[in-house]
Each structure stands twice: as C-alpha cells, then as structure tokens.
Design a protein around this motif. Structure first.
Motif, PDB file in Angstrom:
ATOM      1  N   PRO A 163     -12.852  21.875  43.198  1.00  0.00           N
ATOM      2  CA  PRO A 163     -13.272  20.451  42.374  1.00  0.00           C
ATOM      3  C   PRO A 163     -12.032  19.530  42.172  1.00  0.00           C
ATOM      4  O   PRO A 163     -10.741  19.841  42.441  1.00  0.00           O
ATOM      5  CB  PRO A 163     -13.018  21.318  40.701  1.00  0.00           C
ATOM      6  N   PRO A 164     -12.450  18.280  42.474  1.00  0.00           N
ATOM      7  CA  PRO A 164     -11.377  17.220  42.581  1.00  0.00           C
ATOM      8  C   PRO A 164     -10.434  17.099  41.345  1.00  0.00           C
ATOM      9  O   PRO A 164      -9.384  16.555  41.236  1.00  0.00           O
ATOM     10  CB  PRO A 164     -11.954  15.987  42.750  1.00  0.00           C
ATOM     11  N   GLY A 165     -11.000  17.541  40.155  1.00  0.00           N
ATOM     12  CA  GLY A 165     -10.152  17.246  38.971  1.00  0.00           C
ATOM     13  C   GLY A 165      -8.715  17.993  39.029  1.00  0.00           C
ATOM     14  O   GLY A 165      -7.665  17.696  38.324  1.00  0.00           O
ATOM     15  N   VAL A 166      -8.907  19.274  39.604  1.00  0.00           N
ATOM     16  CA  VAL A 166      -7.582  20.121  39.485  1.00  0.00           C
ATOM     17  C   VAL A 166      -6.498  19.473  40.328  1.00  0.00           C
ATOM     18  O   VAL A 166      -5.296  19.515  39.794  1.00  0.00           O
ATOM     19  CB  VAL A 166      -7.790  21.364  39.898  1.00  0.00           C
ATOM     20  N   GLU A 189      -4.534  22.894  32.413  1.00  0.00           N
ATOM     21  CA  GLU A 189      -5.965  22.567  33.085  1.00  0.00           C
ATOM     22  C   GLU A 189      -5.891  23.122  34.595  1.00  0.00           C
ATOM     23  O   GLU A 189      -6.976  23.652  34.865  1.00  0.00           O
ATOM     24  CB  GLU A 189      -6.037  20.965  33.208  1.00  0.00           C
ATOM     25  N   ALA A 190      -4.871  23.013  35.177  1.00  0.00           N
ATOM     26  CA  ALA A 190      -5.049  23.535  36.336  1.00  0.00           C
ATOM     27  C   ALA A 190      -4.375  24.863  36.989  1.00  0.00           C
ATOM     28  O   ALA A 190      -4.201  25.263  38.047  1.00  0.00           O
ATOM     29  CB  ALA A 190      -4.512  22.170  37.367  1.00  0.00           C
ATOM     30  N   PHE A 191      -3.169  25.335  36.012  1.00  0.00           N
ATOM     31  CA  PHE A 191      -2.482  26.340  36.524  1.00  0.00           C
ATOM     32  C   PHE A 191      -2.267  27.502  35.459  1.00  0.00           C
ATOM     33  O   PHE A 191      -1.922  28.634  35.997  1.00  0.00           O
ATOM     34  CB  PHE A 191      -0.788  25.934  36.592  1.00  0.00           C
ATOM     35  N   PHE A 192      -2.383  27.330  34.178  1.00  0.00           N
ATOM     36  CA  PHE A 192      -2.082  28.420  33.208  1.00  0.00           C
ATOM     37  C   PHE A 192      -3.391  28.867  32.408  1.00  0.00           C
ATOM     38  O   PHE A 192      -4.090  27.845  31.649  1.00  0.00           O
ATOM     39  CB  PHE A 192      -0.956  28.133  32.294  1.00  0.00           C
ATOM     40  N   GLU A 240      -9.269  33.308  36.013  1.00  0.00           N
ATOM     41  CA  GLU A 240      -9.763  31.896  35.135  1.00  0.00           C
ATOM     42  C   GLU A 240      -8.851  30.552  36.000  1.00  0.00           C
ATOM     43  O   GLU A 240      -8.641  29.700  35.372  1.00  0.00           O
ATOM     44  CB  GLU A 240      -9.290  31.933  33.883  1.00  0.00           C
ATOM     45  N   ASP A 241      -9.193  30.784  37.091  1.00  0.00           N
ATOM     46  CA  ASP A 241      -8.503  29.909  38.133  1.00  0.00           C
ATOM     47  C   ASP A 241      -9.849  28.737  38.562  1.00  0.00           C
ATOM     48  O   ASP A 241     -10.641  28.969  39.081  1.00  0.00           O
ATOM     49  CB  ASP A 241      -8.172  30.229  39.289  1.00  0.00           C
ATOM     50  N   PRO A 242      -9.046  27.452  37.971  1.00  0.00           N
ATOM     51  CA  PRO A 242     -10.292  26.462  38.308  1.00  0.00           C
ATOM     52  C   PRO A 242     -10.599  26.111  39.786  1.00  0.00           C
ATOM     53  O   PRO A 242     -11.273  25.418  40.137  1.00  0.00           O
ATOM     54  CB  PRO A 242      -9.754  25.332  37.292  1.00  0.00           C
ATOM     55  N   TRP A 243      -9.276  26.314  40.395  1.00  0.00           N
ATOM     56  CA  TRP A 243      -9.411  26.135  41.940  1.00  0.00           C
ATOM     57  C   TRP A 243     -10.220  26.890  42.646  1.00  0.00           C
ATOM     58  O   TRP A 243     -10.423  26.826  43.853  1.00  0.00           O
ATOM     59  CB  TRP A 243      -7.765  26.085  42.482  1.00  0.00           C
ATOM     60  N   HIS A 270      -4.237  29.586  38.133  1.00  0.00           N
ATOM     61  CA  HIS A 270      -3.694  29.200  39.565  1.00  0.00           C
ATOM     62  C   HIS A 270      -2.350  29.762  39.546  1.00  0.00           C
ATOM     63  O   HIS A 270      -1.753  29.939  40.809  1.00  0.00           O
ATOM     64  CB  HIS A 270      -4.047  27.746  39.883  1.00  0.00           C
ATOM     65  N   ALA A 271      -1.510  29.716  38.544  1.00  0.00           N
ATOM     66  CA  ALA A 271      -0.180  29.869  38.654  1.00  0.00           C
ATOM     67  C   ALA A 271       0.005  31.349  38.861  1.00  0.00           C
ATOM     68  O   ALA A 271       0.868  31.944  39.921  1.00  0.00           O
ATOM     69  CB  ALA A 271       0.575  29.514  37.435  1.00  0.00           C
TER      70      ALA A 271
END
Length: 293
Positions: A163-166, A189-192, A240-243, A270-271
């Motif tokens: 998704p482009p938002g991440v 939003e993108a890592f934790f 729970e990784d949005p990537w 993602h982290a």
C-alpha cells in the motif's frame, strides 16, 4: 582488525547493551550467558566493512532495514549468540566505519560486501537475515554467491506490491526535520503495532543516504530476484504489518513452493525485531536448525 569507536558510538553501544539487559530481565525465557562483542574492520579492495561480531558457532549475518544500521539488532544478536551462533553485523556503506564507492551502488555491490563478510568471518557459509530492505540484499547475495548462503530469513519483507500510504509514513518517520509528534505518528502507522513503544526509532536513521540506497534497491530490478531462490527461505512476518497485508501472506510461497516456510509473529508490525526480539530469535534459531550445513 579490531577498531576503536568514537565516544558517541561507544556510549550508544553501551546504552544498547544496557537496554538489552533490561529487556532480557523482563522476558523470563531469556537469560543468556554474556558473550564478548567486538568490532572488526574488514578490507576488500578499496572497501572497508565495519562488522559487529559476537558469539561462536554457525554464522548468521544480520542486514538492516532502509536508512538504518546494524546496531538495531543488539537485542536479537545477543539472543542468537546465546543460542549458539556466531552473529555478524556488517554495517552498510556510509554507516559506522564502513566505506566504499557510493556513486554506482547496487544490490549486487551490497551483496558483494555481505559475501566478503561471510568469507572472512563466517567460515565461508552463513544464514542471512534481512530486515525489510535488508532482505533485498540477502536475496541478491543468494543469487550472486549461492555457495556462501545456507538460507535466507526474510524479516518483515513487504508485499511485492504494498500500500502506498506506508511509504509516505516512512518518509515522515525517517525525516528529522519533521516534528516529533508527526514522526511518532508515522512510526505507529508503518512500523510499530499498538502497545509497542516506537520512541527508540526516533533515532538511528541515516537520511543523507536515502537516495543512494533507494537507487541501489532498483538494480537489479525486483523481477530479477524476487521469484527465484537457491537457498531455503523463512518468510517471517509481523501479524500487524501494514506493508504485508494478510492477503499477501503466502505470495512468495505460492511462487517458490516448498523452499519457503511462512511464520507470523503476533503483536508485531514492520519493525518486528525490536518489537518481539525473543520470538524472532527463537523462530530464526529453530529454522536454521533444520537447514543442511
């Protein structure tokens, strides 16, 4: 040869070790015997590779995420060393004391630095653990230097199309010119995952190297290395990784079949590694134990 670090780096390393010790005390299953940690500066032609080394046993190489260095792996490295591995953490070029030409940087070049590390410190054979961008390097190292690679752990690898938002959240989180609140929002939003503390990742970024590593990540193109592998792969994903949306969980296994084992880590995004270091270390150690020498 061993190298001396600037005072600021020594302080950071000491604080990282202290934080790792505190975290270990809070995590009952983890009570390792301390292993010596040292820095070694390798030479490979005109290139210098700064490697953090600890532990004894089969070699494991840890490769960090985009714009971050291998000091992110303090807690994971300590745990893997306690499990009986020799853990090697080569700093990417431009980070730590690692240095080499940057103008024509590619994934092939970065994979060559990994190969030099394995040859000189890993006994010529190692498992590679690539966190996010680091898995690009690990996968290309497997293609270019298959005899050196026992297996590849993809730690928080993004979906083939994410998704482009991440990516926008990454840009904010890694930019020290942004406000602290904005950066923390980007990290969440993108890592934790919810409940995991993102504040340690307010530091440790190398934004001046963003463009060089972005260019490097495009050569070779993803189409060249993504759908092929010589070595077995552990695809280790944060639940729970949005990537990596749930619908993409098995996309690599669907292409490579039995070469890929998929494992999901609860309460992680993602982290991944700083979020759940004990679960990640155990998953990696158990999987490497299934590999041929």
């Amino acid at each position: 040869m061993p190298i001396d670090l600037p005072a600021s780096r020594r302080r950071r390393a000491a604080l990282g070790a202290l934080a790792g010790a505190f975290a270990a005390g809070a995590c009952a299953p983890f009570a390792p015997a301390r292993t010596a940690r040292q820095r070694v500066l390798l030479s490979e032609g005109a290139v210098r590779i700064d490697v953090i080394v600890e532990g004894q046993g089969p070699a494991v190489v840890l490769l960090p995420s985009s714009q971050r260095d291998s000091e992110d792996f303090d807690g994971l490295a300590e745990r893997l060393a306690a499990f009986g591995f020799k853990v090697l953490r080569p700093q990417p070029r431009g980070m730590g004391a690692s240095a080499g030409p940057m103008d024509d940087l590619t994934l092939h070049v970065l994979a060559g630095d990994v190969a030099a590390t394995v040859r000189q410190l890993g006994g010529g054979r190692a498992a590679l653990v690539g966190h996010a961008y680091g898995h690009f390097v690990a996968r290309v190292a497997d293609l270019d230097h298959p005899g050196l690679v026992r297996g590849v752990v993809i730690a928080a690898g993004a979906a083939r199309t994410f998704p482009p938002g991440v990516a926008r959240s990454l840009a904010v989180a890694s930019d020290p010119a942004q406000s602290r609140d904005a950066r923390l929002r980007g990290l969440r939003e993108a890592f934790f995952a919810p409940g995991n503390d993102p504040t340690p990742w307010l530091e440790g970024w190398h934004p001046a190297l963003r463009e060089a590593y972005s260019r490097a990540g495009r050569t070779p193109a993803k189409e060249v290395w993504w759908p092929v592998s010589n070595a077995p792969i552990l695809d280790l994903q944060g639940a729970e990784d949005p990537w990596r949306p749930p619908a993409t969980r098995n996309e690599l296994k669907d292409v490579l079949g039995g070469k890929v084992q998929v494992k999901t880590v609860p309460r992680a995004s993602h982290a991944l590694i700083p979020e759940q270091p004990q679960a990640v270390a155990r998953a990696i150690a158990d999987w490497i134990g299934t590999l041929p020498p």
